[in-house]
Scaffold this motif. Structure first.
Motif, short mmCIF file in Angstrom:
data_model
loop_
_atom_site.label_atom_id
_atom_site.label_comp_id
_atom_site.label_asym_id
_atom_site.label_seq_id
_atom_site.Cartn_x
_atom_site.Cartn_y
_atom_site.Cartn_z
N TYR A 207 -17.79 -0.87 24.78
CA TYR A 207 -16.94 -1.71 23.93
C TYR A 207 -15.88 -0.93 23.17
CZ TYR A 207 -20.22 -5.56 24.81
OH TYR A 207 -20.98 -6.53 25.40
N HIS A 208 -16.04 0.39 23.07
CA HIS A 208 -15.01 1.23 22.45
C HIS A 208 -13.97 1.65 23.48
CE1 HIS A 208 -16.44 1.80 18.35
NE2 HIS A 208 -17.66 2.00 18.79
N GLY A 209 -14.14 1.23 24.72
CA GLY A 209 -13.28 1.68 25.81
C GLY A 209 -11.95 0.99 25.91
N LEU A 260 -21.58 8.03 28.88
CA LEU A 260 -20.27 7.39 28.94
C LEU A 260 -19.44 7.68 27.69
CD1 LEU A 260 -21.34 3.95 30.46
CD2 LEU A 260 -19.81 5.61 31.55
N GLU A 261 -20.10 7.64 26.52
CA GLU A 261 -19.37 7.92 25.28
C GLU A 261 -18.92 9.37 25.21
OE1 GLU A 261 -18.43 5.93 22.17
OE2 GLU A 261 -18.24 4.92 24.09
N GLU A 270 -5.29 5.20 24.15
CA GLU A 270 -4.84 4.00 24.84
C GLU A 270 -3.34 3.93 25.05
OE1 GLU A 270 -5.36 -0.85 24.62
OE2 GLU A 270 -6.31 0.40 23.12
N TRP A 271 -2.57 4.49 24.12
CA TRP A 271 -1.13 4.27 24.15
C TRP A 271 -0.33 5.47 24.63
CZ3 TRP A 271 -0.89 -0.64 24.07
CH2 TRP A 271 -1.82 -1.37 23.34
N GLY A 272 -1.00 6.57 24.94
CA GLY A 272 -0.29 7.76 25.39
C GLY A 272 -0.24 7.88 26.91
#
Length: 445
Positions: A207-209, A260-261, A270-272
């Motif tokens: 969910y942090h992905g 996974l973490e 996310e934005w780079g």
């Protein structure tokens, strides 16, 4: 919406009640507005866009309106956060906005219930426009609360599945998965272990992905968040249990939460340009329509495929739907120029060419059914998937609430606890989550 603004703004909304303007004035008693929109006037428009290309697109949109309405001038103020908008909506005054545009659909419940924005239903009726026939179903739903349509869609976001076509070919996978059971098999097949980590991960389910939030997963299950009495349905609707079960199964199948973490913590943001889908470290990605342009700008060393997200196996006939959200626009209750403000709002949100041109410039999904079908849309052929998701009547959204997106945060927090093993009893956890949501809403009223 491309950029961090929407995610940062998601919990912000109006916190004080504002009385609606009296409806006893002359001019247009149906709307409660008295100004003459045919006379020379100036309205103030606040919006949240900040990137140079987006700011230019807004200016071009407004220029088109001013050309069509030469007597109405628009003062445009950009890069305005929900906090600033809410303060101005409460305070009113000569410098306050007449029209606002927010990235935060979760604020609609507060905007409507507090009276910060006026009910637009009378304006639509006066103009002979039926919102149900004008906007996609999900967008039509997220711009109103308890019958009060205090907002209108202004472009939207649709969520789908990005996949590495080169990795698919190497793994012998010929098409994107259509159901969640097939998705799990594909994600495992695309996962290449490397010692205690991964050379390539099929999909990051945590969910942090990035965009793998609880509401984005839940969108594919078409849940009913609240019952007819406004009580949380989280513990009653089987869609919630099914979605949490599926995500936890994915986490376990792909190596477990801790592994996974650990892998996720070493990946790009996310934005780079180093987003793990761009680099090939993750082979499939749940994301919005803006990711396509960002991924192409990163010049990946593989072919990018786009498809709808998979659906539960028992809803296979609904493949093609997705989660929908977007930007909203509304008219300030404190505005003394509501008729002129409505002309601006109506143009920006229902004029097909205006919506199409703005979509072409911003690269978000058009927010009217007519614009979604317009031959004037210019886009990468893969973008068509998002247009189809937006127009799909089975696509879903998260409903408005009196306390904004607090209930979504509560559900997300339980998701963190459940995927990590901190919470182990799913049914009990959902009951506790529902009780917390009901308590928070009761306190907000």
């Amino acid at each position: 919406m491309p950029g961090i603004s929407r995610k940062a703004a998601i919990a912000l909304a109006a916190s004080a009640s504002i009385a609606l303007l009296a409806t006893s004035c002359t001019g247009r008693p149906e709307t409660g507005a008295s100004d003459d929109a045919s006379k020379e006037t100036t309205v103030t428009f606040w919006h949240a866009w900040s990137a140079p290309s987006e700011v230019k697109a807004v200016k071009d949109l407004v220029a088109g309106f001013e050309k069509a309405h030469p007597n109405i001038h628009v003062d445009v103020v950009g890069n305005m956060t929900d906090d600033k908008m809410n303060q101005a909506l409460r305070a009113g005054g000569a410098k306050a906005p007449d029209v606002i545009s927010s990235f935060t659909t979760n604020s609609v419940g507060k905007f409507c219930s507090s009276g910060a924005l006026v009910d637009l239903n009378p304006f639509f009726e006066k103009s002979g426009i039926d919102p149900r026939k004008t906007f996609p179903k999900a967008m039509n739903e997220y711009t109103q609360f308890e019958g009060n349509r205090c907002a209108v869609p202004l472009l939207g976001d649709a969520y789908g599945l990005y996949y590495n076509k080169t990795a698919f070919k190497k793994a012998g996978i010929t098409a994107p998965p259509r159901t969640w059971s097939a998705f799990e098999r594909v994600a495992q097949k695309l996962t290449i272990p490397q010692g205690d980590t991964y050379k390539q991960l099929g999909f990051m389910p945590n969910y942090h992905g990035w965009e793998t939030t609880t509401e984005h997963y839940l969108g594919q299950f078409s849940p009913t968040y609240f019952d007819k009495d406004g009580k949380s349905n989280v513990a009653k609707d089987p869609a919630f249990e099914a979605a949490f079960t599926l995500q936890k199964k994915l986490v376990d199948a792909l190596g477990g939460y801790r592994k996974l973490e650990t892998y996720r913590s070493g990946l790009g943001d996310e934005w780079g340009p180093r987003h793990p889908f761009h680099t090939g470290q993750v082979a499939m990605q749940l994301d919005g329509e803006w990711r396509l342009g960002m991924a192409l700008d990163a010049k990946p060393k593989f072919d990018i495929g786009v498809a709808p997200l998979p659906v539960p196996d028992d809803q296979a006939d609904q493949y093609g739907k997705g989660y929908i959200t977007g930007t909203i626009a509304g008219i300030a209750a404190t505005s003394k120029k509501q008729n002129a403000a409505w002309e601006l709002v109506k143009y920006m949100t229902t004029n097909t060419d205006a919506v199409v041109n703005f979509s072409n410039a911003i690269h978000n999904v058009p927010s009217t059914l007519a614009a979604l079908k317009s031959p004037k849309l210019t886009y990468d052929p893969r973008f068509k998937t998002f247009l189809e998701i937006a127009a799909n009547p089975d696509s879903t959204t998260a409903p408005a609430s009196v306390n904004g997106g607090v209930y979504l945060t509560t559900i997300q927090q339980f998701g963190y606890d459940y995927e990590s093993g901190k919470a182990t009893d799913l049914k009990a956890g959902l009951k506790k989550t529902a009780a917390q949501i009901d308590t928070d809403i009761a306190q907000a009223k």
